[in-house]
Design a protein around this motif. Structure first.
Motif, mmCIF file in Angstrom:
data_model
loop_
_atom_site.group_PDB
_atom_site.id
_atom_site.type_symbol
_atom_site.label_atom_id
_atom_site.label_comp_id
_atom_site.label_asym_id
_atom_site.label_seq_id
_atom_site.Cartn_x
_atom_site.Cartn_y
_atom_site.Cartn_z
ATOM 1 N N ILE A 119 6.225 -1.728 9.148
ATOM 2 C CA ILE A 119 6.855 -1.034 10.283
ATOM 3 C C ILE A 119 6.485 0.445 10.238
ATOM 4 O O ILE A 119 6.266 1.018 9.173
ATOM 5 C CB ILE A 119 8.390 -1.225 10.308
ATOM 6 C CG1 ILE A 119 9.027 -0.715 9.022
ATOM 7 C CG2 ILE A 119 8.769 -2.673 10.541
ATOM 8 C CD1 ILE A 119 10.506 -0.496 9.170
ATOM 9 N N SER A 120 6.417 1.044 11.399
ATOM 10 C CA SER A 120 6.010 2.454 11.485
ATOM 11 C C SER A 120 7.223 3.334 11.187
ATOM 12 O O SER A 120 8.371 2.900 11.331
ATOM 13 C CB SER A 120 5.476 2.757 12.883
ATOM 14 O OG SER A 120 6.549 2.712 13.799
ATOM 15 N N PRO A 121 6.980 4.614 10.816
ATOM 16 C CA PRO A 121 8.106 5.520 10.594
ATOM 17 C C PRO A 121 9.003 5.621 11.825
ATOM 18 O O PRO A 121 10.224 5.680 11.704
ATOM 19 C CB PRO A 121 7.425 6.860 10.291
ATOM 20 C CG PRO A 121 6.092 6.477 9.723
ATOM 21 C CD PRO A 121 5.687 5.225 10.439
ATOM 22 N N HIS A 170 0.860 -1.184 0.000
ATOM 23 C CA HIS A 170 0.000 0.000 0.000
ATOM 24 C C HIS A 170 0.897 1.234 0.000
ATOM 25 O O HIS A 170 1.918 1.251 0.703
ATOM 26 C CB HIS A 170 -0.896 0.019 1.242
ATOM 27 C CG HIS A 170 -1.704 -1.235 1.390
ATOM 28 N ND1 HIS A 170 -2.803 -1.503 0.599
ATOM 29 C CD2 HIS A 170 -1.543 -2.311 2.200
ATOM 30 C CE1 HIS A 170 -3.290 -2.685 0.923
ATOM 31 N NE2 HIS A 170 -2.542 -3.199 1.892
ATOM 32 N N ALA A 171 0.458 2.263 -0.783
ATOM 33 C CA ALA A 171 1.272 3.469 -0.917
ATOM 34 C C ALA A 171 1.553 4.057 0.475
ATOM 35 O O ALA A 171 0.658 4.151 1.314
ATOM 36 C CB ALA A 171 0.536 4.480 -1.777
ATOM 37 N N GLY A 172 2.800 4.426 0.697
ATOM 38 C CA GLY A 172 3.158 5.147 1.915
ATOM 39 C C GLY A 172 3.556 4.271 3.080
ATOM 40 O O GLY A 172 4.245 4.732 3.984
ATOM 41 N N GLU A 173 3.178 2.984 3.075
ATOM 42 C CA GLU A 173 3.563 2.152 4.217
ATOM 43 C C GLU A 173 4.971 1.587 3.980
ATOM 44 O O GLU A 173 5.475 1.593 2.868
ATOM 45 C CB GLU A 173 2.570 1.007 4.428
ATOM 46 C CG GLU A 173 2.764 -0.111 3.432
ATOM 47 C CD GLU A 173 1.910 -1.346 3.698
ATOM 48 O OE1 GLU A 173 0.880 -1.220 4.376
ATOM 49 O OE2 GLU A 173 2.286 -2.411 3.207
ATOM 50 N N ILE A 174 5.591 1.124 5.042
ATOM 51 C CA ILE A 174 6.925 0.527 4.892
ATOM 52 C C ILE A 174 6.811 -0.966 5.196
ATOM 53 O O ILE A 174 6.358 -1.355 6.269
ATOM 54 C CB ILE A 174 7.943 1.195 5.843
ATOM 55 C CG1 ILE A 174 7.995 2.708 5.587
ATOM 56 C CG2 ILE A 174 9.316 0.578 5.658
ATOM 57 C CD1 ILE A 174 8.821 3.475 6.605
ATOM 58 N N ASN A 175 7.209 -1.757 4.209
ATOM 59 C CA ASN A 175 7.036 -3.204 4.293
ATOM 60 C C ASN A 175 8.412 -3.877 4.285
ATOM 61 O O ASN A 175 9.245 -3.571 3.436
ATOM 62 C CB ASN A 175 6.222 -3.630 3.056
ATOM 63 C CG ASN A 175 5.757 -5.041 3.144
ATOM 64 O OD1 ASN A 175 6.535 -5.951 3.375
ATOM 65 N ND2 ASN A 175 4.456 -5.236 2.964
#
Ligand SMILES: NC(=O)c1ccc[n+]([C@@H]2O[C@H](COP(=O)([O-])OP(=O)(O)OC[C@H]3O[C@@H](n4cnc5c(N)ncnc54)[C@H](O)[C@@H]3O)[C@@H](O)[C@H]2O)c1
Length: 361
Positions: free
Chosen positions: A346-348, A325-330
């Motif tokens: 993971i969160s920013p 998904h756009a913007g998330e970090i996988n």
């Protein structure tokens, strides 16, 4: 396939085709092959791994009148086999091609699995295709001329494979961690290369289009790609008024000429960050992180990065094409050696913490 004699291995394959074109890295000697086959010499780097080089290959294929029955033979490291494979995938909707990897990294990783592609608008491998070669010819003899930092770069992918490949993984990890990087004995490396290639082939056969299992191979790559991309983004790089934003024992990257970090180095640094997250989030024991940190500090050098750049690194991670998904970090993390877990969001803040850990070493 592995071969002892590169000339006869090439003869055996090219002899089956009437039309053959070689695409090869201009820095390495072209092996003698009988027949008057056209040779396209390519200047290889991450900067030239783009659409202009693919156009050059398309143009020469058209000039030679190559039909869809022809064969393209790509001889070089991962940047060349990625580009030439992509040219083969797209020329006349696809011609057969053979990969002849000449770097350790291309042998253990880039030329198995069918991913081809080019960098586009500063993003690594943004445009590409899944288009496997009909054969990959591995001749370890190429490694004799490979500079140490390129051997270390390839070894980064070997470490990754030994950490994530489930079958026999513990044993491969132990062997890899015991391998003497000072001596870099090619004979001792051969069985390790074979095991890595076999492991990658098994994973790719189970999931050719990276819909599940194959994502285990992305371990170290979410953070690693962000490091490679910050290096490719020259405008941002130059905005730092000459301050050193990246330095290691082996290379100092503070001017426009040295903007590229070898892929396997980025993967090693990325694995440290992702192992840190594996320990704090997924219950991975600390030993692999401690062991890899020692190897990194001893052989790969210590990465440094300014605060402003950490936010840019985060943006690159959020734009990564591996994200669902756009913007998330996988990320792919591990619960232990041989126990990868894919699709870990993971969160920013978690990403910032992992970067802080890496840059504080
Ligand atoms: N397709 C995939 O699945 C996949 C996987 C991993 C990496 N890659 C890609 O592979 C590339 C990195 O590959 P690489 O590490 O092979 O780098 P590379 O192809 O850029 O080669 C590194 C350097 O070594 C030189 N070289 C190549 N063979 C040599 C030899 N035998 N002796 C002396 N010098 C030699 C090259 O000219 C170049 O300067 C990246 O672009 C990365 O994105 C692709």
């Amino acid at each position: 396939m592995f071969c002892k004699d590169i000339h006869s291995a090439l003869e055996a394959i090219t002899g089956r085709y009437e039309e053959v074109v070689f695409v090869h890295d201009e820095r390495i000697p072209m092996p003698a092959v009988s027949g008057q086959h056209p040779v396209i010499r390519i200047e290889v780097s991450e900067e030239t791994k783009g659409i202009e080089t693919v156009e050059k290959i398309w143009d020469r294929l058209m000039e030679t009148g190559m039909t869809r029955r022809g064969l393209l033979v790509a001889i070089g490291g991962g940047a060349l086999t990625d580009m030439a494979g992509f040219a083969a995938a797209t020329y006349k909707r696809g011609i057969e091609w053979v990969a002849v990897p000449t770097t350790l990294l291309a042998m253990v990783d880039a030329s198995t699995g069918g991913k081809t592609g080019i960098n586009y608008r500063g993003m690594k491998n943004m445009i590409g295709a899944f288009y496997p070669p009909i054969e990959t010819i591995i001749w370890p003899g190429w490694l004799k001329t490979l500079p140490t930092e390129e051997m270390l770069s390839g070894f980064g992918e070997i470490i990754k494979m030994s950490a994530v490949s489930c079958q026999k993984s513990e044993r491969l990890w132990d062997r890899v961690m015991r391998y003497d990087l000072e001596r870099m004995d090619i004979g001792e490396l051969e069985p390790i290369i074979e095991e890595c290639v076999a492991a990658k082939e098994r994973i790719v056969a189970a999931d050719p289009r990276e819909e599940g299992l194959r994502k285990v191979l992305n371990f170290g790559h979410t953070f690693g790609h962000a490091l490679e991309e910050i290096m490719m983004d020259n405008s941002q790089f130059l905005a730092l008024d000459g301050t050193i934003i990246w330095q290691s024992q082996i290379f100092t990257m503070h001017n426009a000429q040295l903007t590229i970090i070898p892929h396997g180095y980025a993967v090693v640094y990325g694995m440290i960050a992702e192992l840190y997250l594996s320990v704090v989030k997924s219950g991975c024991p600390k030993e692999p992180l401690q062991l890899l940190t020692q190897t990194m500090l001893h052989y790969y050098g210590k990465p440094q990065c300014g605060c402003k750049d950490r936010e840019s690194l985060l943006k690159f991670m959020q734009q990564d094409k591996k994200n669902e998904h756009a913007g998330e970090i996988n990320c792919t993390l591990i619960r232990g050696i041989g126990k990868p877990i894919i699709n870990q969001v993971i969160s920013p803040d978690e990403a910032r913490e992992a970067w802080d850990y890496l840059f504080s070493l």
